[in-house]
Design a protein around this motif. Sequence first.
Motif, PDB file in Angstrom:
ATOM      1  N   PHE A 149     -42.538  -1.310   5.372  1.00 35.26           N
ATOM      2  CA  PHE A 149     -42.877  -2.054   4.151  1.00 35.26           C
ATOM      3  C   PHE A 149     -42.874  -3.558   4.424  1.00 35.26           C
ATOM      4  O   PHE A 149     -43.817  -4.278   4.082  1.00 35.26           O
ATOM      5  N   ALA A 150     -41.811  -4.022   5.098  1.00 30.66           N
ATOM      6  CA  ALA A 150     -41.701  -5.454   5.390  1.00 30.66           C
ATOM      7  C   ALA A 150     -42.883  -5.934   6.224  1.00 30.66           C
ATOM      8  O   ALA A 150     -43.521  -6.941   5.904  1.00 30.66           O
ATOM      9  N   TYR A 151     -43.208  -5.192   7.281  1.00 26.85           N
ATOM     10  CA  TYR A 151     -44.320  -5.599   8.149  1.00 26.85           C
ATOM     11  C   TYR A 151     -45.638  -5.604   7.385  1.00 26.85           C
ATOM     12  O   TYR A 151     -46.452  -6.519   7.533  1.00 26.85           O
ATOM     13  N   LEU A 152     -45.855  -4.572   6.570  1.00 23.34           N
ATOM     14  CA  LEU A 152     -47.128  -4.479   5.847  1.00 23.34           C
ATOM     15  C   LEU A 152     -47.308  -5.638   4.874  1.00 23.34           C
ATOM     16  O   LEU A 152     -48.392  -6.198   4.757  1.00 23.34           O
ATOM     17  N   VAL A 153     -46.232  -5.985   4.175  1.00 26.50           N
ATOM     18  CA  VAL A 153     -46.338  -7.083   3.212  1.00 26.50           C
ATOM     19  C   VAL A 153     -46.561  -8.415   3.939  1.00 26.50           C
ATOM     20  O   VAL A 153     -47.337  -9.258   3.495  1.00 26.50           O
ATOM     21  N   LEU A 154     -45.878  -8.562   5.077  1.00 21.74           N
ATOM     22  CA  LEU A 154     -45.995  -9.827   5.818  1.00 21.74           C
ATOM     23  C   LEU A 154     -47.350  -9.994   6.499  1.00 21.74           C
ATOM     24  O   LEU A 154     -47.807 -11.114   6.707  1.00 21.74           O
ATOM     25  N   LEU A 155     -47.965  -8.858   6.854  1.00 19.79           N
ATOM     26  CA  LEU A 155     -49.137  -8.895   7.729  1.00 19.79           C
ATOM     27  C   LEU A 155     -50.237  -9.884   7.312  1.00 19.79           C
ATOM     28  O   LEU A 155     -50.606 -10.750   8.109  1.00 19.79           O
ATOM     29  N   PRO A 156     -50.762  -9.797   6.074  1.00 14.64           N
ATOM     30  CA  PRO A 156     -51.854 -10.715   5.724  1.00 14.64           C
ATOM     31  C   PRO A 156     -51.445 -12.179   5.836  1.00 14.64           C
ATOM     32  O   PRO A 156     -52.193 -13.006   6.380  1.00 14.64           O
ATOM     33  N   THR A 157     -50.247 -12.497   5.363  1.00 20.39           N
ATOM     34  CA  THR A 157     -49.766 -13.879   5.445  1.00 20.39           C
ATOM     35  C   THR A 157     -49.661 -14.318   6.905  1.00 20.39           C
ATOM     36  O   THR A 157     -50.080 -15.414   7.263  1.00 20.39           O
TER      37      THR A 157
END
Lengths: 305, 280
Positions: free
Chosen positions: A20-28
């Motif tokens: 979850f953390a990686y997915l949310v961070l990815l675009p940013t």
Amino acid sequence: MHPLAAVRGVPRRTWLRWRFAYLVLLPTLILFTYLRVFPTAWAFVMSFFEWGLVKPAERFVGFDNYTTLLSDKNFTTALLNTTIFAFATTIFSVILAIALAAVLARVVRGRTGGLLELLYFAPVLVPMVPVTLGWREIFNYNHGVLNAFLGIFGITRVPWLSDPNMALVAVIILSVWKQVGYNMIILIVGMRAIPRVYEEAAAVDGASAWQRFRHVTMPLLAPVTLFVIVITTIASYNVFTQVYVLASDVQGAPGRLVPVIVYDLFQNGFRFFKMGYASAEAVYLFLIILVLTLIQFRFLRGSRA
Amino acid sequence: MNLRRRGMSRVGYWILVAVLALGGIAMIFPIFWLFSVSFRPASEINTVPPNLLPVHWTLNNFTVVFQRAPMLSYLWNSFVFATISTIFIVLTSSTAGYIFAKFKFPGNNAIFMLVLATAIVPFEIYMVPLFLQMNALHLVNNPIGLFLPFLVLSYGIFFMRQNTMTSVPDEILDAARIDGMSETGVMIRMVPRLLAPAVSALAILAFIQAWTAFIWPLLILNDPKYFPMELGLSQFANTGSSNFGVTSAAAVIALLPSIIAFLLLRRRIVEGITITGLQG
């Protein structure tokens, strides 16, 4: 269980949280890497090359760009102008801001104080270009208000916008005017955060208003003051807009009357397309800012200890 | 206890207020002056000494500005630019800040340190390579090329991480999780409410930053139809054909939105600026 998690022996719940953390961070992080990390890293790489707009990475030149800059009259002039500008702007805007903050945080308060605060803060929020145009009229040699005002005291007209030295002074005046309200408001917040008991105790001991300010308030305010000094200096080293609009030379070339570092960098990069050379200049500017930032970190850590 | 009465007489107090008021008037004088000059006919521009107010008021300068420069289009471009920039900066900063503050995962600290390190690098340092990147994507003289660098703010990520740590309690998040809410649900439905003051401060910072952007638009744009307000105004003023009355009128048009916004949102703007400033 996810195969990768099984290999690492990580529980499924933890793995899901990571994902979850990686997915949310990815675009940013993609935007951030492309728009901040890449160009910053490239500025360093390019500084060691001869680099043109159409001929990238033409030739590796080691530290040549750096050494050439040190004997480049345009760069040394710009560095000197910017340093004078940064120090003068910082010193005047911080001293004025401390005086204003001391009065507005402690003596003149309520509605009167609020209104005054607003007047001094107003320049901070207006965009730079329109107000610089206002100042350009005020500084006008023939019919400017400032020369007319100085004339009342018998002072002869000053060539604010045609003499390079006076133009530097003019840019400093404008920048102090723009910056002082910001510094003031930060210092006021800092002063209000100091518990009144310290000053009251000093007052009971018979300390005068000045003594209380000098020996009680100022030491407690030191970290905030340092913060204001450093950010003003850093911002001043990056000065560009007001110089570009205010200091045109005789031919009307914007900013050429008072060349500053960013102006020279701009010229080298986008007028002469010496982009490696401009990058070396950017690295010099970065080093100045890095030193200022480290000073701030060191003092802040020191004051907490 | 009243420090004021202790340190100072009543007369002294009012002299101090008078001095401050004079200074305060001097502070807004340049803005007042733009307004005053913008309503003068050409014949009154070069009067020595200058009159404080126009003798014969005229709107002619404004008419001339609208004939010669698309000021409203510049303002609209700035508005679109600042709005898009603000939305993206708020979204990227608050989600990333939340993750950095509340999740432990391999790389958390390393990635965050990288963000923090770039936060101290001013735009001017990397604008040359950034321009080359945009050039490679054929985004020079293109609004997208203008917008892209303003979609993330390293400092914003740092700021939102700090605020998440101080104003989003773990207990509330865990309670929602125990009630069966998904991680996405927690992030979208629980967190924003708690972060609202920080978000508004960041939004103000981001909007002002884009609204007053100058050097990047100057680099990336050639076509006046894309110009934001600051660039459009400076180019108009540098063409040289206009007298001070006309230039002032253009500057007044450019200033009006900021002045109105400031009068309406004064407290919130001042608060936003102090909060974001002090946590730097």
